[in-house]
Design a protein around this motif. Structure first.
Motif, PDB file in Angstrom:
ATOM      1  N   ARG A  39       0.863  -1.179   0.000  1.00 42.10           N
ATOM      2  CA  ARG A  39       0.000   0.000   0.000  1.00 42.10           C
ATOM      3  C   ARG A  39       0.898   1.225   0.000  1.00 42.10           C
ATOM      4  O   ARG A  39       1.856   1.302   0.767  1.00 42.10           O
ATOM      5  CB  ARG A  39      -0.890   0.015   1.235  1.00 42.10           C
ATOM      6  N   ILE A  40       0.552   2.192  -0.835  1.00 39.62           N
ATOM      7  CA  ILE A  40       1.232   3.482  -0.835  1.00 39.62           C
ATOM      8  C   ILE A  40       0.314   4.469  -0.145  1.00 39.62           C
ATOM      9  O   ILE A  40      -0.876   4.552  -0.463  1.00 39.62           O
ATOM     10  CB  ILE A  40       1.559   3.935  -2.264  1.00 39.62           C
ATOM     11  N   SER A  41       0.854   5.192   0.812  1.00 40.00           N
ATOM     12  CA  SER A  41       0.080   6.234   1.485  1.00 40.00           C
ATOM     13  C   SER A  41       0.928   7.490   1.544  1.00 40.00           C
ATOM     14  O   SER A  41       2.159   7.420   1.620  1.00 40.00           O
ATOM     15  CB  SER A  41      -0.337   5.794   2.883  1.00 40.00           C
ATOM     16  N   GLY A  42       0.262   8.628   1.475  1.00 38.58           N
ATOM     17  CA  GLY A  42       1.015   9.869   1.509  1.00 38.58           C
ATOM     18  C   GLY A  42       0.136  11.080   1.350  1.00 38.58           C
ATOM     19  O   GLY A  42      -1.082  11.022   1.546  1.00 38.58           O
ATOM     20  N   TYR A  43       0.781  12.171   0.986  1.00 38.44           N
ATOM     21  CA  TYR A  43       0.103  13.455   0.856  1.00 38.44           C
ATOM     22  C   TYR A  43       0.426  14.103  -0.476  1.00 38.44           C
ATOM     23  O   TYR A  43       1.547  14.008  -0.973  1.00 38.44           O
ATOM     24  CB  TYR A  43       0.546  14.408   1.970  1.00 38.44           C
ATOM     25  N   VAL A  44      -0.570  14.785  -1.022  1.00 40.77           N
ATOM     26  CA  VAL A  44      -0.375  15.712  -2.127  1.00 40.77           C
ATOM     27  C   VAL A  44      -0.276  17.086  -1.491  1.00 40.77           C
ATOM     28  O   VAL A  44      -1.144  17.477  -0.701  1.00 40.77           O
ATOM     29  CB  VAL A  44      -1.563  15.702  -3.104  1.00 40.77           C
ATOM     30  N   ILE A  45       0.784  17.823  -1.814  1.00 38.66           N
ATOM     31  CA  ILE A  45       0.963  19.184  -1.300  1.00 38.66           C
ATOM     32  C   ILE A  45       0.741  20.137  -2.466  1.00 38.66           C
ATOM     33  O   ILE A  45       1.396  20.027  -3.512  1.00 38.66           O
ATOM     34  CB  ILE A  45       2.367  19.386  -0.687  1.00 38.66           C
ATOM     35  N   ASN A  46      -0.210  21.045  -2.273  1.00 33.19           N
ATOM     36  CA  ASN A  46      -0.601  21.991  -3.316  1.00 33.19           C
ATOM     37  C   ASN A  46       0.184  23.285  -3.132  1.00 33.19           C
ATOM     38  O   ASN A  46      -0.042  24.023  -2.182  1.00 33.19           O
ATOM     39  CB  ASN A  46      -2.106  22.250  -3.228  1.00 33.19           C
ATOM     40  N   GLY A  47       1.105  23.570  -4.023  1.00 34.84           N
ATOM     41  CA  GLY A  47       1.902  24.790  -3.949  1.00 34.84           C
ATOM     42  C   GLY A  47       1.312  25.937  -4.733  1.00 34.84           C
ATOM     43  O   GLY A  47       1.895  27.013  -4.797  1.00 34.84           O
ATOM     44  N   SER A  48       0.150  25.725  -5.317  1.00 34.35           N
ATOM     45  CA  SER A  48      -0.483  26.778  -6.109  1.00 34.35           C
ATOM     46  C   SER A  48      -1.540  27.503  -5.282  1.00 34.35           C
ATOM     47  O   SER A  48      -1.956  27.028  -4.236  1.00 34.35           O
ATOM     48  CB  SER A  48      -1.128  26.191  -7.369  1.00 34.35           C
ATOM     49  N   GLY A  49      -1.983  28.604  -5.787  1.00 33.44           N
ATOM     50  CA  GLY A  49      -3.019  29.380  -5.107  1.00 33.44           C
ATOM     51  C   GLY A  49      -4.422  28.973  -5.503  1.00 33.44           C
ATOM     52  O   GLY A  49      -5.382  29.683  -5.208  1.00 33.44           O
ATOM     53  N   ALA A  50      -4.560  27.814  -6.167  1.00 31.30           N
ATOM     54  CA  ALA A  50      -5.876  27.366  -6.628  1.00 31.30           C
ATOM     55  C   ALA A  50      -6.334  26.144  -5.846  1.00 31.30           C
ATOM     56  O   ALA A  50      -5.544  25.255  -5.545  1.00 31.30           O
ATOM     57  CB  ALA A  50      -5.813  27.025  -8.113  1.00 31.30           C
ATOM     58  N   ASN A  51      -7.614  26.110  -5.538  1.00 32.53           N
ATOM     59  CA  ASN A  51      -8.222  24.914  -4.962  1.00 32.53           C
ATOM     60  C   ASN A  51      -8.471  23.925  -6.098  1.00 32.53           C
ATOM     61  O   ASN A  51      -8.861  24.314  -7.197  1.00 32.53           O
ATOM     62  CB  ASN A  51      -9.547  25.244  -4.283  1.00 32.53           C
ATOM     63  N   GLY A  78     -11.832  14.692  -1.306  1.00 27.90           N
ATOM     64  CA  GLY A  78     -12.007  16.058  -0.837  1.00 27.90           C
ATOM     65  C   GLY A  78     -11.171  17.076  -1.588  1.00 27.90           C
ATOM     66  O   GLY A  78     -11.277  18.273  -1.345  1.00 27.90           O
ATOM     67  N   GLY A  79     -10.326  16.630  -2.513  1.00 28.85           N
ATOM     68  CA  GLY A  79      -9.483  17.566  -3.247  1.00 28.85           C
ATOM     69  C   GLY A  79      -8.380  18.145  -2.368  1.00 28.85           C
ATOM     70  O   GLY A  79      -8.110  17.646  -1.276  1.00 28.85           O
ATOM     71  N   VAL A  80      -7.739  19.196  -2.870  1.00 30.11           N
ATOM     72  CA  VAL A  80      -6.632  19.824  -2.142  1.00 30.11           C
ATOM     73  C   VAL A  80      -6.821  21.339  -2.195  1.00 30.11           C
ATOM     74  O   VAL A  80      -6.874  21.920  -3.284  1.00 30.11           O
ATOM     75  CB  VAL A  80      -5.260  19.465  -2.765  1.00 30.11           C
ATOM     76  N   ASN A  81      -6.909  21.963  -1.032  1.00 24.95           N
ATOM     77  CA  ASN A  81      -7.061  23.417  -0.976  1.00 24.95           C
ATOM     78  C   ASN A  81      -5.767  24.109  -1.394  1.00 24.95           C
ATOM     79  O   ASN A  81      -4.679  23.533  -1.312  1.00 24.95           O
ATOM     80  CB  ASN A  81      -7.438  23.865   0.440  1.00 24.95           C
ATOM     81  N   ALA A  82      -5.882  25.352  -1.796  1.00 27.47           N
ATOM     82  CA  ALA A  82      -4.725  26.164  -2.167  1.00 27.47           C
ATOM     83  C   ALA A  82      -3.720  26.160  -1.021  1.00 27.47           C
ATOM     84  O   ALA A  82      -4.100  26.360   0.135  1.00 27.47           O
ATOM     85  CB  ALA A  82      -5.165  27.592  -2.486  1.00 27.47           C
ATOM     86  N   PHE A  83      -2.463  25.891  -1.323  1.00 21.55           N
ATOM     87  CA  PHE A  83      -1.353  25.859  -0.367  1.00 21.55           C
ATOM     88  C   PHE A  83      -1.586  24.857   0.770  1.00 21.55           C
ATOM     89  O   PHE A  83      -0.969  24.963   1.820  1.00 21.55           O
ATOM     90  CB  PHE A  83      -1.070  27.258   0.187  1.00 21.55           C
ATOM     91  N   GLY A  84      -2.469  23.886   0.533  1.00 21.23           N
ATOM     92  CA  GLY A  84      -2.756  22.874   1.551  1.00 21.23           C
ATOM     93  C   GLY A  84      -2.214  21.513   1.143  1.00 21.23           C
ATOM     94  O   GLY A  84      -1.461  21.370   0.182  1.00 21.23           O
ATOM     95  N   ARG A  85      -2.615  20.506   1.903  1.00 25.34           N
ATOM     96  CA  ARG A  85      -2.232  19.138   1.585  1.00 25.34           C
ATOM     97  C   ARG A  85      -3.410  18.227   1.852  1.00 25.34           C
ATOM     98  O   ARG A  85      -4.295  18.549   2.649  1.00 25.34           O
ATOM     99  CB  ARG A  85      -0.997  18.700   2.355  1.00 25.34           C
ATOM    100  N   ALA A  86      -3.393  17.072   1.194  1.00 29.36           N
ATOM    101  CA  ALA A  86      -4.474  16.099   1.355  1.00 29.36           C
ATOM    102  C   ALA A  86      -3.891  14.696   1.297  1.00 29.36           C
ATOM    103  O   ALA A  86      -2.962  14.418   0.541  1.00 29.36           O
ATOM    104  CB  ALA A  86      -5.527  16.288   0.276  1.00 29.36           C
TER     105      ALA A  86
END
Length: 111
Positions: A39-51, A78-86
């Motif tokens: 299993r691969i688990s992790g986070y996407v980190i959004n470095g953009s200003g867009a949701n 749930g997607g990834v908010n601007a400058f957030g992580r999911a």
């Protein structure tokens, strides 16, 4: 396991969104599953200003010769908010020499 499995077409395609690396980074690790898979688990980190929403990530199991031996795709719920992580998880991968994870596709939420 509440994961939904998504089929992935054969071939060497790693993403539908060329240049995704300019906006996102991936932080992930591989661990065993109870049924002898991985299993691969992790986070996407959004470095953009867009949701973004409707994001999918692709994991590829790669053997010692560099051949992709299996692929799995999963939604980033749930997607990834601007400058957030999911968080994301991709299960049911075979044991392999190495793995590659990429952002497959996503939609930018227009305000």
């Amino acid at each position: 396991d509440a994961q939904v499995r998504h089929p992935v077409q054969a071939g060497a395609t790693e993403t539908m969104m060329l240049g995704w690396e300019r906006h996102f980074t991936l932080d992930w690790s591989v661990g065993p599953t109870p049924l002898h898979g991985h299993r691969i688990s992790g986070y996407v980190i959004n470095g953009s200003g867009a949701n973004v929403n409707q994001m999918r990530v692709l994991a590829q199991a790669i053997d010692a010769s560099g051949t992709v031996v299996d692929k799995r795709m999963s939604w980033v719920l749930g997607g990834v908010n601007a400058f957030g992580r999911a968080y994301f998880e991709i299960g049911d991968l075979p044991p392999s020499d190495r793995y590659r994870v990429t952002v497959w596709d996503y939609d930018v939420i227009q305000s």
